[in-house]
Every structure is written in C-alpha cells, then in structure tokens.
Write an enzyme that holds these catalytic residues in place. Structure first.
Site, PDB file in Angstrom:
ATOM      1  N   ASP A   1       0.871  -1.176   0.000  1.00  0.00           N
ATOM      2  CA  ASP A   1       0.000   0.000   0.000  1.00  0.00           C
ATOM      3  C   ASP A   1       0.909   1.227   0.000  1.00  0.00           C
ATOM      4  O   ASP A   1       1.785   1.322  -0.856  1.00  0.00           O
ATOM      5  CB  ASP A   1      -0.954  -0.045   1.191  1.00  0.00           C
ATOM      6  CG  ASP A   1      -2.234   0.746   0.941  1.00  0.00           C
ATOM      7  OD1 ASP A   1      -2.307   1.498  -0.048  1.00  0.00           O
ATOM      8  OD2 ASP A   1      -3.177   0.629   1.741  1.00  0.00           O
ATOM      9  N   GLY A   2       0.796   2.135   0.947  1.00  0.00           N
ATOM     10  CA  GLY A   2       1.604   3.347   0.951  1.00  0.00           C
ATOM     11  C   GLY A   2       3.081   3.069   1.139  1.00  0.00           C
ATOM     12  O   GLY A   2       3.475   2.067   1.733  1.00  0.00           O
TER      13      GLY A   2
END
Length: 109
Positions: free
Chosen positions: A14-15
């Site tokens: 994800d991030g």
C-alpha cells in the site's frame, strides 16, 4: 522492473516512502507490517510488525525525521473483527529505527 516480490505473509503493498539512505519502506495492508527494501539488491532488510493487520501507509516525521508514522484502516471490518482488533484505524509512531527520512519538497504556486 520488478523490485521485490512480496512474501505470502506480507500480503499486498500500500503506501510507501523513502528514507535518507535511499531505501524503500512499504506498508503491507492485511500483512500487519511495514517492510524496508533495498532497491539495489531487491532484498527485504527490515520488518516492523504492528498490532493490527490493515497497515495502509508510512512516512517519516518529527523534528529530525527520525520518527515513522504509520496509518491503519478499519473500514470494511465487521463488528466481530473490530472487537478482536482494537487497534484497527489507529496511527502509530515508531522510534529507534536507526534511520531517518528526508524532508518533503515544497513547491511555489
């Protein structure tokens, strides 16, 4: 170019953010961790486990960028799951990583 193949327990990326040494930090959603990857070798060099599985993003902050802030999610979890995972949706501060982040770039409008 493939940089790193996630292990099964790391789930999905994800991030992400970069530290001062040019290493990549990746939040592993549903994996309960943030991993540090060396982009030159493609190897995982550090793992930070967190007390909730849905880790969404990470960034460095603090006065000298030595603190990492990690976000997590609780959306989409039913009441039974939330009861078992009281840390879902929290923001975590991690210290003592031995590495610092880099300042963000500011742009004039």
């Amino acid at each position: 170019k493939l940089l790193y193949h996630l292990e099964k327990e790391e789930q999905m990326p994800d991030g992400m953010c970069i530290d001062a040494e040019g290493k990549l930090w990746v939040a592993c959603i549903d994996g309960g961790r943030v991993i540090r990857i060396d982009p030159e070798t493609g190897k995982r060099i550090q793992t930070v486990r967190l007390p909730t599985p849905r880790i969404t993003s990470c960034c460095f902050g603090g006065k000298d960028y030595s603190e990492m802030y990690v976000t997590s999610a609780y959306d989409g979890l039913d009441e039974a799951t939330l009861a078992k995972d009281p840390h879902a949706g929290e923001i975590f501060k991690i210290t003592g990583l031995g590495v610092k982040g880099i300042p963000q770039n500011f742009y004039a409008a």
